[in-house]
Design an enzyme around this catalytic site. Structure first.
Site, PDB file in Angstrom:
ATOM      1  N   ASP A  98      -7.914  -3.923   6.523  1.00  0.00           N
ATOM      2  CA  ASP A  98      -6.842  -3.129   7.031  1.00  0.00           C
ATOM      3  C   ASP A  98      -6.627  -2.683   7.676  1.00  0.00           C
ATOM      4  O   ASP A  98      -6.362  -1.785   8.703  1.00  0.00           O
ATOM      5  CB  ASP A  98      -8.212  -0.961   6.362  1.00  0.00           C
ATOM      6  CG  ASP A  98      -6.809  -0.952   6.430  1.00  0.00           C
ATOM      7  OD1 ASP A  98      -5.462  -1.350   6.339  1.00  0.00           O
ATOM      8  OD2 ASP A  98      -7.132   0.751   6.404  1.00  0.00           O
ATOM      9  N   GLY A 121      -9.482   7.458   1.745  1.00  0.00           N
ATOM     10  CA  GLY A 121      -8.172   7.947   1.274  1.00  0.00           C
ATOM     11  C   GLY A 121      -8.068   8.466  -0.330  1.00  0.00           C
ATOM     12  O   GLY A 121      -7.285   8.700  -1.072  1.00  0.00           O
ATOM     13  N   GLU A 145       0.639  -1.121   0.136  1.00  0.00           N
ATOM     14  CA  GLU A 145      -0.114   0.016   0.020  1.00  0.00           C
ATOM     15  C   GLU A 145       0.629   1.212   0.453  1.00  0.00           C
ATOM     16  O   GLU A 145       1.159   1.797   0.887  1.00  0.00           O
ATOM     17  CB  GLU A 145      -0.718   0.000   1.129  1.00  0.00           C
ATOM     18  CG  GLU A 145      -2.537   0.918   1.013  1.00  0.00           C
ATOM     19  CD  GLU A 145      -3.215   1.665   2.059  1.00  0.00           C
ATOM     20  OE1 GLU A 145      -3.559   1.834   2.527  1.00  0.00           O
ATOM     21  OE2 GLU A 145      -2.606   0.286   3.269  1.00  0.00           O
TER      22      GLU A 145
END
Length: 365
Positions: free
Chosen positions: A259, A205, A114
């Protein structure tokens, strides 16, 4: 091994017996005489997880990776990617070298980077000091070092060199996922055209939707070949947003992810995420400096339960987003559904959607 209950299959839910032989499902036999209220579903597949049980994937430590993977396995995740955060090149290479043996063993399915090619404006809990433009030489070193272990990378398509990087990843069989991005609708479309096949924790995000300046989310929804991640917890998303997404693009294009960070399964307090301090309070993880959401503290069984009891998805839809669609994203044709010949990754749930048993590859966990 024989498992009995209400079996969720691609053809529907029916009461019966699921029989395993070795690592595979040998038979699924309808039997209305079976008693009990167990719900049998395929094992969860989490393509975005940073750790749990006090252990993290983000430092590239193999012992911590084993601990985190074992924790999530006990909570139903039978296939997982180890997600790393934006880091210096040498840290990323060391992590690949440390995790490749775990991939060979089957402890991990692979590695998800990521970052570090993310937007500074939408970096969230990523370390801004580690962000940079894509470097094809760096990418080649990482992919070569992994020898197949690097499965996925999140990238912001607006960064200089991003289109070439996305095309390179696609050419090497690595999933390019659009995320942590402030890109326009058009630039996002270009990223998809270059070969991006996924979206990282959609809505989070990312630039929000505007009706005159739509940004990345509508571009991703409008791309039939893109599969979108969603963190199915009430901290990151209202459950109505999850329901909206399923109605908009279908469960076949949605992947539920955790996550999860190292604090998952732990007490409230302060933790580290890629060198940044994170404070966890009442299950919500936020950066100490700035307050940005910093990953989650859920497991995949939490995501499944939230999808059904919170977002109102049907059990088959919840199975699709937690197992079937992520298997398709990763190109795994031996798992993600309960069917004869598939790997025997089976979860037993009670009527409250609580986990009662885990079978991975035909063995009880």
């Amino acid at each position: 091994m024989n498992l009995t209950g209400n079996i969720v299959t691609p053809g529907g839910i029916f009461r019966g017996v699921l029989r395993t032989e070795g690592e595979r499902i040998a038979a699924i036999e309808p039997d209305d005489s079976v008693t009990g209220d167990a719900l049998l579903i395929p094992g969860f597949i989490d393509v975005h997880c940073h750790g749990g049980d006090g252990a993290t994937y983000t430092t590239g430590d193999a012992a911590q990776a084993r601990k985190a993977a074992a924790f999530h396995l006990r909570h139903g995740t039978t296939t997982t990617l180890a997600s790393l955060v934006s880091s210096p090149r040498e840290v990323m290479v060391r992590a690949v070298e440390a995790f490749r043996p775990l991939v060979d063993e089957g402890v991990l399915h692979g590695i998800h980077f990521e970052g570090p090619y993310l937007s500074g404006a939408r970096c969230g809990a990523q370390n801004p000091a580690a962000l940079r433009d894509p470097d094809l030489g760096e990418l080649a070193e990482l992919v070569d070092a992994g020898a197949g272990a690097v499965k996925m990378m999140t990238i912001a398509p607006e960064r200089e060199g991003a289109m070439e990087a996305i095309s390179y990843l696609a050419s090497r069989g690595v999933i390019a996922s659009i995320g942590h991005t402030d890109a326009s609708y058009e630039v996002t479309q270009d990223g998809v055209g270059a070969g991006a096949r996924a979206a990282t924790h959609t809505f989070n995000g990312m630039r929000p939707i505007g009706h005159r300046d739509p940004g990345p989310i509508p571009a991703l929804f409008n791309a039939p070949g893109v599969i979108c991640e969603f963190i199915v917890d009430p901290v990151h998303l209202h459950m109505g947003t999850v329901a909206f997404a399923v109605n908009a693009i279908g469960a076949g294009r949605i992947v539920a992810v955790t996550d999860a960070m190292s604090a998952t399964g732990m007490a409230d307090g302060e933790y580290d995420l890629g060198g940044l301090r994170v404070r966890v309070a009442e299950g919500a993880a936020r950066l100490v400096e700035g307050g940005s959401i910093a990953g989650s503290t859920i497991t995949m069984i939490d995501a499944f339960r939230n999808a059904v009891l919170g977002a109102g998805l049907t059990v088959p839809e919840a199975v699709q987003i937690t197992a079937t669609t992520p298997a398709r994203l990763l190109g795994l044709d031996d798992r993600g559904v309960l069917a004869v010949g598939m790997r025997a990754d089976v979860l037993e749930l009670d009527t409250g959607m609580n986990l009662r048993g885990v079978v991975r590859g035909g063995s009880k966990v």
